[in-house]
Design a protein around this motif. Structure first.
Motif, PDB file in Angstrom:
ATOM      1  N   PHE A   7      37.294 -33.130 -52.006  1.00 17.76           N
ATOM      2  CA  PHE A   7      37.863 -31.825 -51.662  1.00 17.76           C
ATOM      3  C   PHE A   7      37.458 -30.750 -52.666  1.00 17.76           C
ATOM      4  O   PHE A   7      37.181 -29.603 -52.287  1.00 17.76           O
ATOM      5  CB  PHE A   7      39.387 -31.943 -51.611  1.00 17.76           C
ATOM      6  CG  PHE A   7      40.114 -30.650 -51.332  1.00 17.76           C
ATOM      7  CD1 PHE A   7      40.385 -30.242 -50.037  1.00 17.76           C
ATOM      8  CD2 PHE A   7      40.542 -29.831 -52.382  1.00 17.76           C
ATOM      9  CE1 PHE A   7      41.053 -29.055 -49.785  1.00 17.76           C
ATOM     10  CE2 PHE A   7      41.211 -28.642 -52.131  1.00 17.76           C
ATOM     11  CZ  PHE A   7      41.474 -28.258 -50.828  1.00 17.76           C
ATOM     12  N   PHE A   8      37.417 -31.081 -53.946  1.00 19.48           N
ATOM     13  CA  PHE A   8      37.205 -30.082 -54.994  1.00 19.48           C
ATOM     14  C   PHE A   8      35.731 -29.900 -55.363  1.00 19.48           C
ATOM     15  O   PHE A   8      35.413 -29.043 -56.185  1.00 19.48           O
ATOM     16  CB  PHE A   8      37.993 -30.484 -56.249  1.00 19.48           C
ATOM     17  CG  PHE A   8      39.472 -30.606 -56.025  1.00 19.48           C
ATOM     18  CD1 PHE A   8      40.272 -29.485 -55.939  1.00 19.48           C
ATOM     19  CD2 PHE A   8      40.058 -31.854 -55.876  1.00 19.48           C
ATOM     20  CE1 PHE A   8      41.637 -29.599 -55.714  1.00 19.48           C
ATOM     21  CE2 PHE A   8      41.422 -31.980 -55.657  1.00 19.48           C
ATOM     22  CZ  PHE A   8      42.213 -30.848 -55.575  1.00 19.48           C
ATOM     23  N   ASP A   9      34.834 -30.681 -54.787  1.00 16.35           N
ATOM     24  CA  ASP A   9      33.439 -30.685 -55.214  1.00 16.35           C
ATOM     25  C   ASP A   9      32.615 -29.721 -54.360  1.00 16.35           C
ATOM     26  O   ASP A   9      31.986 -30.105 -53.368  1.00 16.35           O
ATOM     27  CB  ASP A   9      32.881 -32.109 -55.125  1.00 16.35           C
ATOM     28  CG  ASP A   9      31.556 -32.259 -55.859  1.00 16.35           C
ATOM     29  OD1 ASP A   9      30.905 -31.231 -56.123  1.00 16.35           O
ATOM     30  OD2 ASP A   9      31.172 -33.413 -56.159  1.00 16.35           O
ATOM     31  N   GLY A  10      32.610 -28.469 -54.770  1.00 16.58           N
ATOM     32  CA  GLY A  10      31.867 -27.461 -54.026  1.00 16.58           C
ATOM     33  C   GLY A  10      30.374 -27.699 -54.034  1.00 16.58           C
ATOM     34  O   GLY A  10      29.676 -27.376 -53.059  1.00 16.58           O
ATOM     35  N   GLU A  11      29.848 -28.269 -55.118  1.00 19.23           N
ATOM     36  CA  GLU A  11      28.417 -28.559 -55.177  1.00 19.23           C
ATOM     37  C   GLU A  11      28.035 -29.614 -54.146  1.00 19.23           C
ATOM     38  O   GLU A  11      27.027 -29.488 -53.447  1.00 19.23           O
ATOM     39  CB  GLU A  11      28.044 -29.022 -56.589  1.00 19.23           C
ATOM     40  CG  GLU A  11      28.177 -27.951 -57.657  1.00 19.23           C
ATOM     41  CD  GLU A  11      27.254 -26.772 -57.409  1.00 19.23           C
ATOM     42  OE1 GLU A  11      26.065 -26.991 -57.102  1.00 19.23           O
ATOM     43  OE2 GLU A  11      27.720 -25.619 -57.496  1.00 19.23           O
ATOM     44  N   ALA A  12      28.833 -30.675 -54.045  1.00 13.92           N
ATOM     45  CA  ALA A  12      28.567 -31.714 -53.049  1.00 13.92           C
ATOM     46  C   ALA A  12      28.697 -31.148 -51.639  1.00 13.92           C
ATOM     47  O   ALA A  12      27.944 -31.529 -50.731  1.00 13.92           O
ATOM     48  CB  ALA A  12      29.523 -32.889 -53.253  1.00 13.92           C
ATOM     49  N   LEU A  13      29.641 -30.240 -51.440  1.00  9.17           N
ATOM     50  CA  LEU A  13      29.805 -29.596 -50.142  1.00  9.17           C
ATOM     51  C   LEU A  13      28.526 -28.870 -49.739  1.00  9.17           C
ATOM     52  O   LEU A  13      28.025 -29.033 -48.613  1.00  9.17           O
ATOM     53  CB  LEU A  13      30.986 -28.627 -50.204  1.00  9.17           C
ATOM     54  CG  LEU A  13      31.234 -27.757 -48.971  1.00  9.17           C
ATOM     55  CD1 LEU A  13      31.652 -28.609 -47.790  1.00  9.17           C
ATOM     56  CD2 LEU A  13      32.300 -26.704 -49.267  1.00  9.17           C
ATOM     57  N   VAL A  14      27.980 -28.082 -50.652  1.00 12.80           N
ATOM     58  CA  VAL A  14      26.741 -27.354 -50.356  1.00 12.80           C
ATOM     59  C   VAL A  14      25.596 -28.326 -50.105  1.00 12.80           C
ATOM     60  O   VAL A  14      24.791 -28.142 -49.177  1.00 12.80           O
ATOM     61  CB  VAL A  14      26.403 -26.387 -51.508  1.00 12.80           C
ATOM     62  CG1 VAL A  14      25.035 -25.743 -51.273  1.00 12.80           C
ATOM     63  CG2 VAL A  14      27.477 -25.303 -51.623  1.00 12.80           C
ATOM     64  N   ASP A  15      25.499 -29.377 -50.922  1.00 13.26           N
ATOM     65  CA  ASP A  15      24.427 -30.359 -50.746  1.00 13.26           C
ATOM     66  C   ASP A  15      24.468 -30.970 -49.347  1.00 13.26           C
ATOM     67  O   ASP A  15      23.427 -31.092 -48.676  1.00 13.26           O
ATOM     68  CB  ASP A  15      24.548 -31.481 -51.784  1.00 13.26           C
ATOM     69  CG  ASP A  15      24.213 -31.023 -53.198  1.00 13.26           C
ATOM     70  OD1 ASP A  15      23.578 -29.954 -53.338  1.00 13.26           O
ATOM     71  OD2 ASP A  15      24.591 -31.735 -54.154  1.00 13.26           O
ATOM     72  N   GLU A  16      25.660 -31.373 -48.907  1.00 11.88           N
ATOM     73  CA  GLU A  16      25.784 -32.019 -47.598  1.00 11.88           C
ATOM     74  C   GLU A  16      25.510 -31.044 -46.462  1.00 11.88           C
ATOM     75  O   GLU A  16      24.867 -31.395 -45.462  1.00 11.88           O
ATOM     76  CB  GLU A  16      27.172 -32.646 -47.440  1.00 11.88           C
ATOM     77  CG  GLU A  16      27.451 -33.809 -48.370  1.00 11.88           C
ATOM     78  CD  GLU A  16      26.630 -35.038 -48.052  1.00 11.88           C
ATOM     79  OE1 GLU A  16      25.956 -35.066 -46.991  1.00 11.88           O
ATOM     80  OE2 GLU A  16      26.639 -35.975 -48.858  1.00 11.88           O
ATOM     81  N   VAL A  17      25.993 -29.821 -46.577  1.00  6.29           N
ATOM     82  CA  VAL A  17      25.729 -28.824 -45.534  1.00  6.29           C
ATOM     83  C   VAL A  17      24.229 -28.566 -45.429  1.00  6.29           C
ATOM     84  O   VAL A  17      23.654 -28.559 -44.324  1.00  6.29           O
ATOM     85  CB  VAL A  17      26.489 -27.520 -45.828  1.00  6.29           C
ATOM     86  CG1 VAL A  17      26.024 -26.399 -44.889  1.00  6.29           C
ATOM     87  CG2 VAL A  17      27.999 -27.730 -45.683  1.00  6.29           C
ATOM     88  N   CYS A  18      23.571 -28.379 -46.580  1.00  5.91           N
ATOM     89  CA  CYS A  18      22.136 -28.101 -46.550  1.00  5.91           C
ATOM     90  C   CYS A  18      21.347 -29.284 -46.006  1.00  5.91           C
ATOM     91  O   CYS A  18      20.371 -29.113 -45.258  1.00  5.91           O
ATOM     92  CB  CYS A  18      21.651 -27.745 -47.960  1.00  5.91           C
ATOM     93  SG  CYS A  18      22.262 -26.155 -48.568  1.00  5.91           S
ATOM     94  N   ASP A  19      21.751 -30.487 -46.372  1.00  2.00           N
ATOM     95  CA  ASP A  19      21.076 -31.682 -45.882  1.00  2.00           C
ATOM     96  C   ASP A  19      21.141 -31.765 -44.361  1.00  2.00           C
ATOM     97  O   ASP A  19      20.142 -32.060 -43.693  1.00  2.00           O
ATOM     98  CB  ASP A  19      21.696 -32.928 -46.507  1.00  2.00           C
ATOM     99  CG  ASP A  19      20.956 -34.194 -46.120  1.00  2.00           C
ATOM    100  OD1 ASP A  19      19.789 -34.351 -46.508  1.00  2.00           O
ATOM    101  OD2 ASP A  19      21.552 -35.033 -45.408  1.00  2.00           O
ATOM    102  N   LEU A  20      22.315 -31.482 -43.796  1.00  2.00           N
ATOM    103  CA  LEU A  20      22.459 -31.528 -42.341  1.00  2.00           C
ATOM    104  C   LEU A  20      21.708 -30.389 -41.664  1.00  2.00           C
ATOM    105  O   LEU A  20      21.120 -30.573 -40.586  1.00  2.00           O
ATOM    106  CB  LEU A  20      23.935 -31.488 -41.953  1.00  2.00           C
ATOM    107  CG  LEU A  20      24.725 -32.777 -42.154  1.00  2.00           C
ATOM    108  CD1 LEU A  20      26.170 -32.592 -41.719  1.00  2.00           C
ATOM    109  CD2 LEU A  20      24.092 -33.920 -41.367  1.00  2.00           C
ATOM    110  N   LEU A  21      21.698 -29.224 -42.277  1.00  2.00           N
ATOM    111  CA  LEU A  21      20.966 -28.106 -41.691  1.00  2.00           C
ATOM    112  C   LEU A  21      19.477 -28.411 -41.583  1.00  2.00           C
ATOM    113  O   LEU A  21      18.789 -27.926 -40.677  1.00  2.00           O
ATOM    114  CB  LEU A  21      21.191 -26.837 -42.515  1.00  2.00           C
ATOM    115  CG  LEU A  21      22.589 -26.209 -42.420  1.00  2.00           C
ATOM    116  CD1 LEU A  21      22.737 -25.073 -43.423  1.00  2.00           C
ATOM    117  CD2 LEU A  21      22.879 -25.704 -41.010  1.00  2.00           C
ATOM    118  N   ASP A  22      18.980 -29.245 -42.485  1.00  2.00           N
ATOM    119  CA  ASP A  22      17.565 -29.599 -42.489  1.00  2.00           C
ATOM    120  C   ASP A  22      17.242 -30.817 -41.632  1.00  2.00           C
ATOM    121  O   ASP A  22      16.074 -31.218 -41.548  1.00  2.00           O
ATOM    122  CB  ASP A  22      17.099 -29.871 -43.923  1.00  2.00           C
ATOM    123  CG  ASP A  22      16.960 -28.602 -44.745  1.00  2.00           C
ATOM    124  OD1 ASP A  22      16.673 -27.548 -44.147  1.00  2.00           O
ATOM    125  OD2 ASP A  22      17.145 -28.659 -45.978  1.00  2.00           O
TER     126      ASP A  22
END
Length: 422
Positions: free
Chosen positions: A357-372
């Motif tokens: 929940f608190f890991d904003g960096e992991a959130l961005v990583d996962e969103v970007c990975d799926l977008l690609d």
């Protein structure tokens, strides 16, 4: 049979069950604060009641919550007596006890079976308390005592309840063992026939801009934008997310009020507090790709979910939002928080991606990975829909389950009032 529904904002969670019973030929009445004049809605006679006195009079702070509930219960008691005096005596009462309205109904209808919608009990241990140290940096020695008093309404309701209904196992398991064995887990239900993938969908962002599935859209949806639903975490992730995805638009749905948890400082909103926190880190050109839509009509909400390329859902350990189920139903690719209620619905790597929940960096990583990765998005989306159709579909799973719960409740022998199990 005669059914009485109690919900301060009827129909609430009963929007499918109450009309279904009326359609079967039962006499169905609802008491609510939502309307000012009697009306009929989908075969249900909706009767208003009014609160005639204020609440919170010179009380210990721990009793203010109970005082508001007793105030509503008293008003509902008088409305129920008026119904009885006009000849309506229910065989079954189905109530959401969260606001206290049902506390005195057994006094009016002692022979009625009472079913309770068990939305949430308030445990005093982690992660139910102390989950987010930013807003609850320490658990005071008196916090368990305050929560025990907050649960008085639940315990008073248990004494009258013949059976309970909870939408998820997480919610049912918050209740004490003394009542938990009376609770059936059955979700409210999702219209999976209506909420489907739509490759031709168009979403009118404004008069000049219409979005399609060809656009890179990231969505974030709450009833209200607040920390309980991870708004602060999402906003703090925005500067890097926008930098990493120069073609993405971020669509944010939610109001400025507070549904759950702490209120912002007087005169401020959580929405603006976190805009102000991150705005200086985001160039104007990037900020122009962030769109706050407020609350939108349901048809536009469906279009928003259908046009979304990646949907972000964050929550404290709390009641799940319908929007998460709805996103899964339209085959949305989801990045969500690995919190207990979400983990009941989403399996990481199978029906979505989970991050701390608190890991904003992991959130961005996962969103970007799926977008690609369009193939991975499609796979997760198909699996998500299949899971919702199999387990949470309104017509085939949830409404039949709720109706069975009602039949079992109606078949119980009338119970007598006992002493509260405090």
């Amino acid at each position: 049979m005669k059914f009485l529904f109690i919900h301060q904002n009827f129909p609430g969670q009963f929007k499918h069950l109450a009309p279904a019973l009326a359609a079967q030929g039962h006499d169905v009445v609802a008491l609510t604060l939502r309307v000012k004049e009697p009306t009929t809605w989908q075969g249900v006679r909706v009767v208003p009641y009014a609160i005639k006195r204020g609440s919170g009079q010179a009380l210990h702070p721990w009793l203010v919550d109970l005082d508001t509930k007793v105030t509503r219960a008293e008003a509902c008691f008088h409305a129920a007596r008026a119904l009885r005096d006009r000849g309506f005596t229910p065989d079954v009462i189905i109530a959401h006890p969260g606001w206290g309205e049902s506390l005195f109904l057994k006094d009016v209808f002692p022979e009625a079976r009472i079913g309770l919608y068990c939305e949430l009990y308030h445990p005093s241990e982690y992660p139910h308390t102390g989950f987010d140290p930013e807003f609850q940096p320490e658990i005071t020695i008196t916090e368990p005592l305050r929560l025990r008093m907050k649960n008085l309404n639940n315990h008073l309701s248990f004494a009258m309840g013949d059976a309970g209904l909870s939408p998820t196992r997480f919610q049912a398991d918050t209740f004490p063992e003394s009542f938990r064995d009376k609770i059936t887990v059955c979700f409210d239900g999702i219209r999976t026939d209506l909420l489907v993938r739509n490759d031709a969908v168009k979403f009118a962002l404004d008069d000049a801009t219409t979005l399609t599935r060809e656009d890179e859209i990231i969505t974030f949806v709450n009833r209200n934008l607040e920390p309980y639903r991870g708004y602060h975490v999402f906003m703090r992730a925005l500067p890097r997310l926008l930098k990493e995805r120069p073609n993405a638009r971020v669509l944010i749905v939610g109001g400025d009020e507070v549904s759950y948890g702490a209120r912002p400082p007087k005169g401020k909103t959580w929405k603006q507090i976190y805009i102000d926190e991150v705005r200086g880190q985001i160039p104007d050109a990037d900020w122009a790709r962030v769109h706050f839509l407020g609350r939108i009509p349901y048809d536009r909400f469906m279009q928003l979910l259908q046009v979304s390329r990646v949907h972000v859902y964050l929550t404290y350990p709390f009641v799940l939002s319908w929007s998460l189920f709805e996103t899964m139903s339209v085959e949305g690719a989801i990045v969500a928080s690995a919190t207990p209620p979400v983990e009941e619905l989403i399996t990481d790597g199978e029906t979505g991606r989970l991050v701390d929940f608190f890991d904003g960096e992991a959130l961005v990583d996962e969103v970007c990975d799926l977008l690609d990765d369009p193939e991975e998005r499609a796979r997760l989306g198909r699996n998500a829909r299949a899971h919702v159709v199999e387990n949470y579909d309104l017509a085939k799973v949830c409404l039949p389950g709720q109706l069975k719960w009602v039949r079992d409740l109606a078949a119980m022998p009338p119970s007598k009032m006992g002493s509260p199990c405090i």
